[in-house]
Enzyme design. Structure first.
Site, short mmCIF file in Angstrom:
data_model
loop_
_atom_site.label_atom_id
_atom_site.label_comp_id
_atom_site.label_asym_id
_atom_site.label_seq_id
_atom_site.Cartn_x
_atom_site.Cartn_y
_atom_site.Cartn_z
N ASP A 257 0.94 -1.21 0.13
CA ASP A 257 -0.06 -0.04 -0.08
C ASP A 257 0.88 1.07 -0.01
OD1 ASP A 257 -2.30 1.81 0.11
OD2 ASP A 257 -2.40 1.44 2.40
N HIS A 258 0.42 2.17 -0.82
CA HIS A 258 1.40 3.36 -0.86
C HIS A 258 2.74 3.25 -1.25
CE1 HIS A 258 -1.80 6.30 -0.56
NE2 HIS A 258 -2.40 5.60 0.48
N GLY B 133 -6.33 8.75 7.94
CA GLY B 133 -6.08 9.24 9.34
C GLY B 133 -7.80 9.44 9.75
N HIS C 169 -9.39 5.29 -0.90
CA HIS C 169 -8.67 5.27 0.00
C HIS C 169 -9.20 6.08 0.98
CE1 HIS C 169 -4.46 3.82 -1.65
NE2 HIS C 169 -5.28 3.44 -2.46
N GLY C 170 -8.95 6.05 2.28
CA GLY C 170 -9.36 6.88 3.41
C GLY C 170 -10.62 6.56 3.87
N ALA C 171 -11.09 5.27 3.75
CA ALA C 171 -12.63 5.05 4.00
C ALA C 171 -12.82 4.87 5.49
CB ALA C 171 -13.04 3.63 3.35
N SER C 172 -11.76 4.74 6.46
CA SER C 172 -11.98 4.51 7.68
C SER C 172 -12.66 5.87 8.35
CB SER C 172 -10.76 4.65 8.69
OG SER C 172 -9.99 3.28 8.31
N ASN D 119 -10.16 0.59 0.92
CA ASN D 119 -9.03 0.48 1.81
C ASN D 119 -9.55 0.93 3.33
OD1 ASN D 119 -7.68 0.12 -0.27
ND2 ASN D 119 -5.84 1.32 0.14
N ALA E 142 -7.75 1.26 7.27
CA ALA E 142 -6.31 1.09 8.17
C ALA E 142 -6.61 1.76 9.60
CB ALA E 142 -5.46 1.74 7.32
#
Length: 282
Positions: free
Chosen positions: A82-83, A179, A206-209, A228, A230
């Protein structure tokens, strides 16, 4: 079963209107907890490590860990970088055995992003390893990179980017951030629909949290095939351990407090699998 690539997973998801969850793992316990959830839900999954996670223990350590867990599992599991922040790291992951690679040149110019993404894609293609890249800038903090000036993905640029790089999936910037969100994120869903109309490879969120479940579901309806997660996993794991140690301050056996952290991660991942719609898609 053996580790698989993300190619078939994402093609099936794209064709059938669901997404595959991609879960960042930091240690053996999180690997086991994610795969347990996938087996209980009969769902495929992608386990991922970022450059800072790799720095913590090494590509070979995470590969061996996930490979062993995947071979015990009855559902398809892929291991994704990832990244990836350089061509060199991407090639190291390829040589170690990662079954999916992301190269993130989104912090560079459009031309530089095309160049490094094409270079990684060209190197991975003969090995049958899919490559994800990012166009636009997802805000927030990811590893050592922080973006205070996010830039949305332009649909016309996306067409050129995909054509010239040969990548197999595209991470789009539509208003999500890495984040913890300070408020509820406002996503440009129409932009996502426009990108889906002109780009024919699987799209990645990305950044789905922290993004509301219903919003994630709407993104999937509009063309997202990989989501994603995290930060939420890290919080769940840490909270489980904190709760156990608060109730058992004299505890000293890591297996006992890790088990509680793992339970929290498994519970969370099962919910995210439902959100993605990948239950019983293994």
């Amino acid at each position: 079963m053996s580790l698989v690539t993300t190619a078939e997973m994402l093609k099936k998801a794209d064709a059938n209107g669901y997404a595959v969850g991609a879960f960042n793992v930091e240690n053996m316990e999180m690997v086991m907890a994610v795969i347990k959830a996938c087996e209980e839900m009969h769902s495929p999954a992608i386990l991922q490590t970022t450059p800072s996670t790799v720095k913590y223990a090494g590509l070979d350590m995470y590969y061996a860990n996930v490979k062993a867990a995947a071979e015990r599992a009855s559902v398809p599991i892929a291991l994704h970088l990832d990244h990836g922040n350089s061509f060199e790291l991407a090639m190291q992951a390829l040589r170690v055995g990662y079954t999916s690679i992301m190269i993130d040149g989104s912090h560079d110019s459009f031309e530089e992003n095309i160049a490094v993404s094409k270079r990684v894609s060209d190197a991975c293609r003969p090995n049958g390893i899919p490559v994800e890249a990012e166009l636009g800038k997802v805000g927030g903090k990811e590893d050592d990179l922080e973006c205070d000036d996010p830039g949305y993905t332009d649909p016309d640029d996306a067409v050129k980017f995909v054509r010239e790089t040969g990548i197999t999936s595209l991470a789009v910037a539509i208003g999500t951030a890495h984040g913890i969100y300070k408020g509820e994120p406002k996503l440009d869903l129409n932009r996502l629909s426009e990108i889906r109309q002109v780009v024919d490879i699987p799209l990645v969120l990305h950044g789905a949290s922290g993004v509301p479940d219903e919003t994630v579901k709407e993104c999937i309806k509009r063309g997202i095939s990989k989501v994603n997660f995290a930060t939420e996993l890290r919080i769940a794991y840490s909270n489980g351990i904190k709760e156990y140690l608060k109730e058992n301050p004299d505890a000293f056996d890591p297996k006992k407090y890790d088990a509680v952290g793992m339970e929290k991660v498994t519970e969370l991942v099962k919910n995210k699998i439902k959100v993605c719609g990948s239950e019983n898609k293994a």
